[in-house]
Design a protein around this motif. Structure first.
Motif, PDB file in Angstrom:
ATOM      1  N   MET A 115       0.810  -1.162  -0.087  1.00 33.11           N
ATOM      2  CA  MET A 115      -0.031   0.135   0.079  1.00 33.11           C
ATOM      3  C   MET A 115       0.969   1.260   0.041  1.00 33.11           C
ATOM      4  SD  MET A 115      -3.319   1.073   0.069  1.00 33.11           S
ATOM      5  CE  MET A 115      -4.283  -0.217   0.694  1.00 33.11           C
ATOM      6  N   GLU A 116       0.865   1.954  -1.214  1.00 29.79           N
ATOM      7  CA  GLU A 116       2.181   2.767  -1.451  1.00 29.79           C
ATOM      8  C   GLU A 116       1.529   4.221  -0.800  1.00 29.79           C
ATOM      9  OE1 GLU A 116       4.735   2.507  -2.680  1.00 29.79           O
ATOM     10  OE2 GLU A 116       4.739   0.863  -3.962  1.00 29.79           O
ATOM     11  N   ILE A 117       0.182   4.609  -0.586  1.00 35.46           N
ATOM     12  CA  ILE A 117      -0.103   5.929   0.036  1.00 35.46           C
ATOM     13  C   ILE A 117      -1.229   5.518   0.940  1.00 35.46           C
ATOM     14  CG2 ILE A 117       0.908   7.238  -2.061  1.00 35.46           C
ATOM     15  CD1 ILE A 117      -2.114   7.577  -2.941  1.00 35.46           C
ATOM     16  N   THR A 118      -1.453   6.651   1.927  1.00 35.14           N
ATOM     17  CA  THR A 118      -2.779   6.609   2.736  1.00 35.14           C
ATOM     18  C   THR A 118      -3.827   7.398   2.075  1.00 35.14           C
ATOM     19  OG1 THR A 118      -1.670   6.245   4.673  1.00 35.14           O
ATOM     20  CG2 THR A 118      -3.704   7.311   4.810  1.00 35.14           C
ATOM     21  N   GLY A 119      -4.739   6.827   1.311  1.00 40.92           N
ATOM     22  CA  GLY A 119      -5.855   7.446   0.556  1.00 40.92           C
ATOM     23  C   GLY A 119      -7.072   7.757   1.371  1.00 40.92           C
ATOM     24  N   GLY A 120      -7.997   8.332   0.858  1.00 45.76           N
ATOM     25  CA  GLY A 120      -9.268   8.485   1.609  1.00 45.76           C
ATOM     26  C   GLY A 120      -9.544   9.962   1.594  1.00 45.76           C
ATOM     27  N   SER A 121      -8.906  10.894   1.573  1.00 43.61           N
ATOM     28  CA  SER A 121      -9.108  12.303   1.261  1.00 43.61           C
ATOM     29  C   SER A 121      -9.104  12.369  -0.164  1.00 43.61           C
ATOM     30  CB  SER A 121      -8.029  13.257   1.996  1.00 43.61           C
ATOM     31  OG  SER A 121      -7.889  13.134   3.458  1.00 43.61           O
ATOM     32  N   LEU A 122     -10.235  12.235  -0.678  1.00 38.37           N
ATOM     33  CA  LEU A 122     -10.264  11.952  -2.181  1.00 38.37           C
ATOM     34  C   LEU A 122      -9.704  13.304  -2.967  1.00 38.37           C
ATOM     35  CD1 LEU A 122     -13.687  10.465  -2.488  1.00 38.37           C
ATOM     36  CD2 LEU A 122     -11.223   9.428  -2.231  1.00 38.37           C
ATOM     37  N   GLY A 123      -8.916  13.098  -3.925  1.00 37.35           N
ATOM     38  CA  GLY A 123      -8.680  14.031  -4.640  1.00 37.35           C
ATOM     39  C   GLY A 123      -6.992  14.479  -4.556  1.00 37.35           C
ATOM     40  N   HIS A 124      -6.470  13.695  -3.666  1.00 41.26           N
ATOM     41  CA  HIS A 124      -5.085  13.784  -3.306  1.00 41.26           C
ATOM     42  C   HIS A 124      -4.003  12.979  -4.473  1.00 41.26           C
ATOM     43  CE1 HIS A 124      -5.864  15.711   0.842  1.00 41.26           C
ATOM     44  NE2 HIS A 124      -6.351  16.596  -0.236  1.00 41.26           N
ATOM     45  N   GLY A 125      -4.497  11.865  -4.540  1.00 45.91           N
ATOM     46  CA  GLY A 125      -3.973  10.655  -5.136  1.00 45.91           C
ATOM     47  C   GLY A 125      -2.992  11.012  -6.293  1.00 45.91           C
ATOM     48  N   LEU A 126      -3.662  11.637  -7.227  1.00 48.34           N
ATOM     49  CA  LEU A 126      -2.995  11.868  -8.379  1.00 48.34           C
ATOM     50  C   LEU A 126      -1.899  12.993  -8.326  1.00 48.34           C
ATOM     51  CD1 LEU A 126      -3.182  11.346 -11.270  1.00 48.34           C
ATOM     52  CD2 LEU A 126      -4.721  13.294 -12.032  1.00 48.34           C
ATOM     53  N   GLY A 127      -2.278  13.900  -7.320  1.00 47.91           N
ATOM     54  CA  GLY A 127      -0.994  14.831  -7.162  1.00 47.91           C
ATOM     55  C   GLY A 127       0.133  14.403  -6.543  1.00 47.91           C
ATOM     56  N   ILE A 128       0.029  13.134  -5.475  1.00 54.33           N
ATOM     57  CA  ILE A 128       1.125  12.410  -5.005  1.00 54.33           C
ATOM     58  C   ILE A 128       1.736  11.576  -6.228  1.00 54.33           C
ATOM     59  CG2 ILE A 128       1.685  10.353  -3.560  1.00 54.33           C
ATOM     60  CD1 ILE A 128      -0.680  11.415  -1.641  1.00 54.33           C
ATOM     61  N   GLY A 129       1.013  11.035  -7.168  1.00 51.74           N
ATOM     62  CA  GLY A 129       1.429  10.459  -8.243  1.00 51.74           C
ATOM     63  C   GLY A 129       2.357  11.265  -9.061  1.00 51.74           C
ATOM     64  N   VAL A 130       1.822  12.596  -9.372  1.00 46.88           N
ATOM     65  CA  VAL A 130       2.722  13.454 -10.066  1.00 46.88           C
ATOM     66  C   VAL A 130       4.042  13.608  -9.375  1.00 46.88           C
ATOM     67  CG1 VAL A 130       2.893  15.987 -10.983  1.00 46.88           C
ATOM     68  CG2 VAL A 130       0.783  14.545 -11.060  1.00 46.88           C
ATOM     69  N   GLY A 131       4.095  13.766  -8.213  1.00 47.84           N
ATOM     70  CA  GLY A 131       5.484  14.152  -7.409  1.00 47.84           C
ATOM     71  C   GLY A 131       6.275  12.730  -7.513  1.00 47.84           C
ATOM     72  N   MET A 132       5.727  11.550  -7.329  1.00 52.48           N
ATOM     73  CA  MET A 132       6.531  10.374  -7.479  1.00 52.48           C
ATOM     74  C   MET A 132       7.128  10.032  -9.035  1.00 52.48           C
ATOM     75  SD  MET A 132       4.364   7.551  -5.164  1.00 52.48           S
ATOM     76  CE  MET A 132       4.449   7.488  -3.514  1.00 52.48           C
ATOM     77  N   ALA A 133       6.138  10.287  -9.848  1.00 52.31           N
ATOM     78  CA  ALA A 133       6.555  10.077 -11.476  1.00 52.31           C
ATOM     79  C   ALA A 133       7.726  10.949 -11.648  1.00 52.31           C
ATOM     80  CB  ALA A 133       5.357  10.378 -11.950  1.00 52.31           C
ATOM     81  N   LEU A 134       7.739  12.510 -10.993  1.00 49.42           N
ATOM     82  CA  LEU A 134       8.754  13.236 -11.375  1.00 49.42           C
ATOM     83  C   LEU A 134      10.001  13.097 -10.761  1.00 49.42           C
ATOM     84  CD1 LEU A 134       9.398  16.110 -12.798  1.00 49.42           C
ATOM     85  CD2 LEU A 134       8.546  17.382 -10.713  1.00 49.42           C
ATOM     86  N   GLY A 135       9.948  12.417  -9.278  1.00 48.77           N
ATOM     87  CA  GLY A 135      11.076  11.968  -8.857  1.00 48.77           C
ATOM     88  C   GLY A 135      11.769  10.823  -9.435  1.00 48.77           C
ATOM     89  N   LEU A 136      11.158   9.935  -9.747  1.00 44.85           N
ATOM     90  CA  LEU A 136      11.654   8.660 -10.586  1.00 44.85           C
ATOM     91  C   LEU A 136      12.197   9.064 -12.015  1.00 44.85           C
ATOM     92  CD1 LEU A 136       8.532   6.137 -10.263  1.00 44.85           C
ATOM     93  CD2 LEU A 136      10.923   6.248  -9.146  1.00 44.85           C
ATOM     94  N   LYS A 137      11.540  10.315 -12.553  1.00 43.26           N
ATOM     95  CA  LYS A 137      12.000  10.641 -13.608  1.00 43.26           C
ATOM     96  C   LYS A 137      13.616  11.378 -13.501  1.00 43.26           C
ATOM     97  CE  LYS A 137       9.533  10.990 -17.501  1.00 43.26           C
ATOM     98  NZ  LYS A 137       9.914  10.622 -18.833  1.00 43.26           N
ATOM     99  N   ARG A 138      13.648  12.109 -12.342  1.00 39.34           N
ATOM    100  CA  ARG A 138      14.761  12.477 -11.858  1.00 39.34           C
ATOM    101  C   ARG A 138      15.802  11.826 -11.569  1.00 39.34           C
ATOM    102  NH1 ARG A 138      12.484  18.546  -9.432  1.00 39.34           N
ATOM    103  NH2 ARG A 138      12.005  19.290 -11.616  1.00 39.34           N
ATOM    104  N   LYS A 139      15.440  10.654 -11.151  1.00 39.34           N
ATOM    105  CA  LYS A 139      16.349   9.385 -10.569  1.00 39.34           C
ATOM    106  C   LYS A 139      16.776   8.626 -11.735  1.00 39.34           C
ATOM    107  CE  LYS A 139      15.405   7.495  -6.761  1.00 39.34           C
ATOM    108  NZ  LYS A 139      14.518   6.917  -5.681  1.00 39.34           N
ATOM    109  N   GLN A 140      16.297   8.952 -13.053  1.00 40.31           N
ATOM    110  CA  GLN A 140      16.386   8.180 -14.315  1.00 40.31           C
ATOM    111  C   GLN A 140      16.112   6.656 -14.087  1.00 40.31           C
ATOM    112  OE1 GLN A 140      20.692   8.997 -15.189  1.00 40.31           O
ATOM    113  NE2 GLN A 140      19.948  10.641 -16.469  1.00 40.31           N
ATOM    114  N   SER A 141      14.904   6.397 -13.281  1.00 36.22           N
ATOM    115  CA  SER A 141      14.337   5.307 -12.998  1.00 36.22           C
ATOM    116  C   SER A 141      13.388   4.792 -14.148  1.00 36.22           C
ATOM    117  CB  SER A 141      13.529   5.365 -11.607  1.00 36.22           C
ATOM    118  OG  SER A 141      12.910   4.178 -11.620  1.00 36.22           O
ATOM    119  N   ALA A 142      13.432   3.703 -14.436  1.00 32.49           N
ATOM    120  CA  ALA A 142      12.506   3.030 -15.430  1.00 32.49           C
ATOM    121  C   ALA A 142      11.164   2.776 -14.892  1.00 32.49           C
ATOM    122  CB  ALA A 142      13.112   1.820 -16.104  1.00 32.49           C
ATOM    123  N   SER A 143      10.880   2.814 -13.632  1.00 38.02           N
ATOM    124  CA  SER A 143       9.733   2.655 -13.006  1.00 38.02           C
ATOM    125  C   SER A 143       8.473   3.460 -13.436  1.00 38.02           C
ATOM    126  CB  SER A 143       9.757   2.571 -11.521  1.00 38.02           C
ATOM    127  OG  SER A 143      10.784   1.629 -10.940  1.00 38.02           O
TER     128      SER A 143
END
Length: 287
Positions: A115-143
Motif C-alpha cells: 500500500m503505497e499511500i494513505t488514501g481517503g481524502s479524495l482528490g489527493h492521489g493524482l497529485g502524489i502520483g505526479v510528485g512520485m513520477a517526477l521524482g522517478l524521472k529525476r532519478k532516471q528510474s524506469a519504474s
C-alpha cells in the motif's frame, strides 16, 4: 505485447480470485465496499498480472512500479489483489478490519505491505502520483506510477491541477486509471457534478486517453498495452466504465448506491454465485 487467449484466461482466473478474496474479507466484518471491489477486479488483474513490475517478497524494492490507491475506501479491492499477488499473506483475510490487523478498512500505507499511500481524502492521489513520477524521472528510474482514482474524484479541483502538472512535466511514466461506476456518497456522480465528456477533458489537459469497458478483459489488455507501450511523452489515462457488483448476479442487479448492503445470509450466496459464474467447483477452490 501480443494477446493470447491463454493470457486472457489467466487474467480471468486472477480476477476471479481477487473477487473471491474481497467477498471473504467482507464476510469477516459483515460489510465493506465490495460493490466497488467486484467492479474493479478486472482492472486490478490486468494492472498487477500483466504490467506491474514488483517483487512479492520485497514490497519496497526500489525498482518496483508503484500502484497508488487514491480512493482509500477501495482498500478491500487492493488488499484482495495484494493477496493474489503474494504480497500479503492469504491468512490475513481472516483478520480484515480487526484490531491490529495489517488490513484496516480504509487503506493506510503504514499498515499494509504494497500500500503505497494513505488514501481517503479524495482528490489527493493524482497529485502524489505526479510528485512520485517526477521524482522517478529525476532519478532516471524506469519504474512507472499507476494511480487508481474514481469518477467522483473528478469533482476535486486538485485532481485537475495534478493533471495539468503531469502534462507540463511530460510524465510519460504516469498511468492514471479512472474507475467510472457513476456512484459517490451523495448521489450518482453524474448528478452531483456531471463529469462528461471525460475523455475529451483528459485529452484537453494533454493526456493520451483510452476509454474502455472496465469489465472486458480483452478491451482492458488492449488499452493498458497501448498506454504502457506508447512512445509519446504525454502522461496516459485509461478510463474504465465498471459495474458495481460485477461477477455476482444478485449484486449486479441490486439498486446501486455508494455502499451496497450485503445481508448476513447473503455472503455465502455471493460466493456461490461467483463460483458459478466462473464455473469453479469446490475442489478447484481448494487447489
Amino acid at each position: 505485447m501480443g494477446v493470447e487467449q491463454n493470457d486472457i484466461e489467466q487474467l480471468r482466473q486472477h480476477a476471479y480470485r481477487i473477487r473471491r478474496n474481497a467477498l471473504l474479507m467482507g464476510e469477516v466484518q459483515g460489510q465493506g465496499y465490495v460493490g466497488q471491489a467486484l467492479g474493479v477486479s478486472d482492472v486490478l488483474a490486468v494492472a498487477y498480472f500483466r504490467h506491474l513490475n514488483f517483487k512479492p517478497s520485497d514490497p519496497e524494492w526500489e525498482g518496483r512500479d508503484r500502484f497508488l490507491l487514491s480512493i482509500g475506501h477501495y482498500a478491500i479491492a487492493l488488499y484482495a489483489a495484494l493477496v493474489e499477488a503474494g504480497i500479503v499473506d492469504e491468512q490475513e483475510i481472516d483478520n480484515y478490519g480487526s484490531d491490529d490487523s495489517i488490513l484496516p478498512m480504509s487503506g493506510m500505507a503504514a499498515y499494509t505491505p504494497g500500500m503505497e499511500i494513505t488514501g481517503g481524502s479524495l482528490g489527493h492521489g493524482l497529485g502524489i502520483g505526479v510528485g512520485m513520477a517526477l521524482g522517478l524521472k529525476r532519478k532516471q528510474s524506469a519504474s512507472r506510477i499507476y494511480n487508481l482514482l474514481s469518477d467522483g474524484e473528478l469533482n476535486e479541483g486538485a485532481t485537475w491541477e495534478a493533471a495539468a502538472s503531469a502534462a507540463h512535466w511530460k510524465l510519460d511514466n504516469l498511468v492514471a486509471i479512472v474507475d467510472v461506476n457513476d456512484q459517490q456518497a451523495d448521489d450518482k456522480s453524474s448528478t452531483v457534478l456531471n463529469y462528461e465528456p471525460i475523455a475529451d477533458k483528459w485529452q484537453a489537459f494533454g493526456w493520451e486517453t483510452w476509454r474502455v469497458d472496465g469489465n472486458n478483459l480483452e478491451a482492458l489488455v488492449e488499452a493498458f498495452d497501448a498506454a504502457v507501450n506508447s512512445t509519446s511523452d504525454k502522461p496516459r489515462v485509461v478510463i474504465c466504465n465498471t459495474l458495481m457488483g460485477c461477477g455476482v448476479p444478485f449484486l449486479e442487479e441490486r439498486d446501486k448506491t455508494h455502499f451496497i448492503r450485503v445481508d448476513e445470509n447473503e455472503w455465502s450466496l455471493a460466493l456461490q454465485q461467483l463460483d458459478e459464474v466462473y464455473g469453479v467447483t469446490g475442489q478447484e477452490q481448494k487447489a
